[in-house]
Write a protein that holds these residues in place. Structure first.
Motif, PDB file in Angstrom:
ATOM      1  N   MET A  89      24.407 -19.611 -25.480  1.00 38.00           N
ATOM      2  CA  MET A  89      23.559 -20.837 -24.983  1.00 38.00           C
ATOM      3  C   MET A  89      23.021 -20.328 -23.573  1.00 38.00           C
ATOM      4  O   MET A  89      21.656 -20.689 -23.356  1.00 38.00           O
ATOM      5  CB  MET A  89      24.352 -22.262 -24.729  1.00 38.00           C
ATOM      6  N   VAL A  90      23.580 -19.650 -22.725  1.00 38.71           N
ATOM      7  CA  VAL A  90      23.091 -19.151 -21.422  1.00 38.71           C
ATOM      8  C   VAL A  90      22.157 -17.974 -21.525  1.00 38.71           C
ATOM      9  O   VAL A  90      21.153 -17.940 -21.094  1.00 38.71           O
ATOM     10  CB  VAL A  90      24.407 -18.966 -20.442  1.00 38.71           C
ATOM     11  N   ALA A 306      31.092 -18.076 -17.786  1.00 40.54           N
ATOM     12  CA  ALA A 306      31.070 -16.422 -17.838  1.00 40.54           C
ATOM     13  C   ALA A 306      29.885 -15.872 -17.949  1.00 40.54           C
ATOM     14  O   ALA A 306      29.604 -14.791 -17.366  1.00 40.54           O
ATOM     15  CB  ALA A 306      32.175 -16.127 -19.093  1.00 40.54           C
ATOM     16  N   ALA A 307      28.966 -16.276 -18.647  1.00 38.38           N
ATOM     17  CA  ALA A 307      27.584 -16.022 -18.888  1.00 38.38           C
ATOM     18  C   ALA A 307      26.775 -15.988 -17.644  1.00 38.38           C
ATOM     19  O   ALA A 307      26.015 -15.145 -17.313  1.00 38.38           O
ATOM     20  CB  ALA A 307      26.856 -16.600 -20.029  1.00 38.38           C
ATOM     21  N   GLN A 308      26.970 -17.399 -16.889  1.00 38.54           N
ATOM     22  CA  GLN A 308      26.303 -17.360 -15.754  1.00 38.54           C
ATOM     23  C   GLN A 308      26.901 -16.414 -14.659  1.00 38.54           C
ATOM     24  O   GLN A 308      25.958 -15.824 -13.866  1.00 38.54           O
ATOM     25  CB  GLN A 308      26.409 -18.900 -15.257  1.00 38.54           C
ATOM     26  N   ASN A 315      21.634  -9.147 -12.193  1.00 36.64           N
ATOM     27  CA  ASN A 315      20.629  -9.687 -11.410  1.00 36.64           C
ATOM     28  C   ASN A 315      20.685  -8.967  -9.827  1.00 36.64           C
ATOM     29  O   ASN A 315      20.002  -8.621  -9.074  1.00 36.64           O
ATOM     30  CB  ASN A 315      20.169 -11.141 -11.064  1.00 36.64           C
ATOM     31  N   ALA A 316      22.090  -9.163  -9.251  1.00 40.00           N
ATOM     32  CA  ALA A 316      22.477  -8.543  -7.993  1.00 40.00           C
ATOM     33  C   ALA A 316      22.636  -7.030  -7.812  1.00 40.00           C
ATOM     34  O   ALA A 316      22.166  -6.610  -6.746  1.00 40.00           O
ATOM     35  CB  ALA A 316      23.777  -8.980  -7.579  1.00 40.00           C
ATOM     36  N   GLY A 317      22.443  -6.497  -9.027  1.00 41.84           N
ATOM     37  CA  GLY A 317      22.107  -4.999  -9.096  1.00 41.84           C
ATOM     38  C   GLY A 317      23.485  -4.130  -8.871  1.00 41.84           C
ATOM     39  O   GLY A 317      23.930  -3.621  -9.716  1.00 41.84           O
ATOM     40  N   GLN A 318      24.126  -4.419  -7.479  1.00 43.30           N
ATOM     41  CA  GLN A 318      25.416  -3.834  -7.187  1.00 43.30           C
ATOM     42  C   GLN A 318      26.221  -5.135  -6.652  1.00 43.30           C
ATOM     43  O   GLN A 318      26.463  -5.096  -5.468  1.00 43.30           O
ATOM     44  CB  GLN A 318      25.118  -2.781  -5.957  1.00 43.30           C
TER      45      GLN A 318
END
Length: 349
Positions: A89-90, A306-308, A315-318
């Motif tokens: 869903m996410v 978990a998906a979020q 999205n944070a990259g590192q």
């Protein structure tokens, strides 16, 4: 810091062949002779190169890979089907597609499917680890910079994010409820003793007994496969004891359903002759006969969380590893023999 990926050029140099020959080996081309293929394959293994099939395809199409891997240890347990729905869903709303795989509690199979997912260019992985998974099993993923979220079960020493439920608090609340109903011989049935989830739920069970002034009896702790068949086996063994239990906290709902089956095979009615509490609150729990009293983990909601968390890491990259423990609640229905129906108590901890 992310480890530099091994390149095809480096493979070619180490094997003493051309880059195009390495590419042909990776594509299983019949144009390469067996001696050369063996030499290149040996170097690939030595350097730990993983062929990214997804990236190869995308170089041709010009698009970006948006694949999320989901690896679970037991898809025959409906808990994980609901977890997968929550994940989907996410990730679907975020423009990703989910690749789902089942390991059947085999670390070897788990390594195979994770390698395959890496070949297809996954952006991140959510994993409920197979029994016996060690930190070293996730090392290649971590080294390559692919974000990982361990859910349901943690992996000791692995520097990855985790999402667990309050297993200890849930088990305590369940046992306290059984004690309040007048039970003093309460069994703990099902589960593998060498898993962290078992340890946490068992400890909650033990702490609740101690708080109630009830002596813990090892004979009432009966491990088994965390499945319906395992539940049947566990209750059959429990009912062979000279001093039988009158109630049970089950490792999960699958075990609880099996316990109910086993009780009926002995002409005992769950909820009337024996109190049963599960753990998970899968969809079938509410419609079972009798409806199953259980500790609700909200598997679909857990999949969404978990998906979020994984998308946040991507999205944070590192990203920095995070450890999250989700609250649970005791949902009281008919299987425990309680007269008050539909009661819910939130557990904090």
């Amino acid at each position: 810091m992310n480890k530099k990926r091994v390149t095809v050029v480096e493979i070619a140099q180490a094997a003493g062949v051309s880059k195009s020959t390495v590419s042909l080996v990776l594509q299983n081309s019949p144009l390469v002779n067996e001696a050369t293929r063996a030499k290149v394959t040996a170097v690939i293994r030595e350097l730990g190169y993983v062929y990214n099939r997804g990236a190869a395809n995308l170089r041709q199409s010009g698009s970006n890979s948006k694949i999320i891997g989901l690896v679970v240890n037991d898809l025959t347990n409906s808990f994980f089907a609901e977890l997968a729905v929550g994940v989907d869903m996410v990730v679907q709303s975020a423009g990703y597609v989910q690749f789902l795989s089942h390991t059947g509690e085999s670390p070897d199979r788990q390594r195979e499917v994770i390698t395959s997912m890496r070949e297809h260019g996954i952006s991140g992985l959510i994993v409920s680890p197979a029994r016996g998974t060690q930190a070293i099993d996730l090392k290649p993923l971590i080294a390559s910079g692919i974000p990982v979220v361990a859910t349901v079960r943690n992996v000791a020493g692995a520097k990855v994010s985790s999402l667990m439920s309050d297993n200890h608090g849930g088990a305590m609340a369940a046992v306290e409820h059984l004690v309040a109903l007048g039970h003093h011989r309460i069994a703990f049935l099902g589960g593998f003793a060498d898993t962290g989830v078992f340890t946490e739920r068992y400890q909650g069970y033990a702490d609740a007994l101690q708080r109630a002034g009830i002596v813990l009896e090892e004979a009432l702790i009966i491990g088994s496969a965390p499945s319906r068949a395992g539940g049947v086996d566990a209750i059959m063994r429990a009912m062979q004891l000279a001093d039988k239990p009158t109630a049970a906290l089950c490792f999960n709902d699958a075990v609880a359903f099996g316990v109910c089956d086993g009780l009926r095979a002995q002409r005992l009615e769950p909820g009337a002759d024996f109190a049963v509490i599960g753990f998970d609150d899968v969809i079938e729990a509410k419609s079972a006969v009798p409806a199953l009293t259980t500790v609700s983990v909200d598997p679909q909601g857990m999949g969404q969380k978990a998906a979020q968390l994984l998308l946040k890491q991507i999205n944070a990259g590192q990203p920095e590893a995070e450890a999250i423990v989700s609250s649970v609640r005791l949902v009281v229905r008919e299987s425990c023999g309680a007269t008050k129906q539909g009661e819910q108590r939130r557990i904090t901890g």
